[in-house]
Motif scaffolding. Structure first.
Motif, PDB file in Angstrom:
ATOM      1  N   UNK A  63       0.886  -1.169   0.000  1.00 24.45           N
ATOM      2  CA  UNK A  63       0.000   0.000   0.000  1.00 24.45           C
ATOM      3  C   UNK A  63       0.914   1.206   0.000  1.00 24.45           C
ATOM      4  N   UNK A  64       0.730   2.115  -0.979  1.00 24.77           N
ATOM      5  CA  UNK A  64       1.609   3.262  -1.138  1.00 24.77           C
ATOM      6  C   UNK A  64       0.782   4.540  -1.119  1.00 24.77           C
ATOM      7  N   UNK A  65       1.146   5.470  -0.229  1.00 25.17           N
ATOM      8  CA  UNK A  65       0.458   6.755  -0.126  1.00 25.17           C
ATOM      9  C   UNK A  65       1.363   7.880  -0.589  1.00 25.17           C
ATOM     10  N   UNK A  66       0.743   8.898  -1.170  1.00 29.82           N
ATOM     11  CA  UNK A  66       1.477  10.027  -1.727  1.00 29.82           C
ATOM     12  C   UNK A  66       1.355  11.262  -0.839  1.00 29.82           C
ATOM     13  N   UNK A  67       2.404  12.068  -0.823  1.00 29.76           N
ATOM     14  CA  UNK A  67       2.418  13.323  -0.078  1.00 29.76           C
ATOM     15  C   UNK A  67       1.369  14.277  -0.661  1.00 29.76           C
ATOM     16  N   UNK A 146      -2.088   4.029  -3.955  1.00 33.59           N
ATOM     17  CA  UNK A 146      -2.149   2.906  -4.878  1.00 33.59           C
ATOM     18  C   UNK A 146      -1.633   1.673  -4.151  1.00 33.59           C
ATOM     19  N   UNK A 147      -2.243   0.543  -4.441  1.00 34.67           N
ATOM     20  CA  UNK A 147      -1.768  -0.726  -3.906  1.00 34.67           C
ATOM     21  C   UNK A 147      -1.220  -1.556  -5.051  1.00 34.67           C
ATOM     22  N   UNK A 148      -0.227  -2.373  -4.738  1.00 37.30           N
ATOM     23  CA  UNK A 148       0.371  -3.255  -5.731  1.00 37.30           C
ATOM     24  C   UNK A 148       0.373  -4.679  -5.213  1.00 37.30           C
TER      25      UNK A 148
END
Length: 185
Positions: A63-67, A146-148
């Motif tokens: 799970x990736x979060x953006x600033x 976004x999740x990968x």
């Protein structure tokens, strides 16, 4: 040109620039599939091995979060106890799903920066990516992160605008179906 016309053209231009630079919220088809090259897959796996909180396994979920994402901004006015309880409930749900998947490594990362919702801030199991994952996998900035899902053979499925880490809800059959439906040709 008349001043009002100049202002209108300038305003339209500015709105277009802002829209182009803003993170996109994917609602219609949030999936993207493909296959990572051997070098890219090795680089991702090598980087993830440095994470001391999660042991690398065959299948990888990130799970990736953006600033500067405002996805969770509706919680900003809540009291600290409510936000903390929300964070821990979110993390507990992830841990429960991880316990049921012994061959899956589940990671949470965020982009470098200081402007995150209190729900997705540092702590718990959320690590800061020095830019490696962003460069190799999370190139498109999305609203709500976004999740990968990365399979051992290098096939990957991205789930864009995945605020609640819904990628965890997909079983092997569903992942395979989404890969087929969304394969980048």
């Amino acid at each position: 040109m008349k001043p009002l016309f100049k202002f209108s053209v300038l305003a339209i231009f500015c709105v277009a620039i802002l829209a182009a630079c803003s993170p996109r919220l994917y609602t219609d088809n949030p999936y993207e599939a493909g296959t990572l090259g051997a070098g890219t897959l090795d680089s991702i796996r090598s980087f993830l091995k440095t994470n001391s909180t999660v042991k690398l396994k065959d299948t990888i979920l990130i799970k990736y979060d953006f600033n500067n994402d405002d996805c969770w901004s509706d919680l900003n006015g809540q009291n600290p106890e409510f936000i903390n309880n929300t964070r821990w409930a979110y993390q507990k749900g992830i841990q429960e799903k991880a316990d049921k998947r012994p061959h899956v490594a589940i990671y949470q990362y965020r982009e470098v920066g200081n402007n995150f919702s209190p729900v997705r801030s540092k702590g718990l199991e959320i690590e800061t990516d020095p830019g490696i994952l962003k460069q190799l996998l999370f190139k498109t900035k999305t609203r709500c992160g976004t999740s990968a899902i990365i399979l051992p053979n290098g096939k990957f499925l991205l789930l864009k605008s995945d605020s609640h880490f819904a990628a965890l809800l997909l079983d092997a059959k569903q992942i395979e179906q989404k890969l087929i439906e969304n394969l980048v040709r």
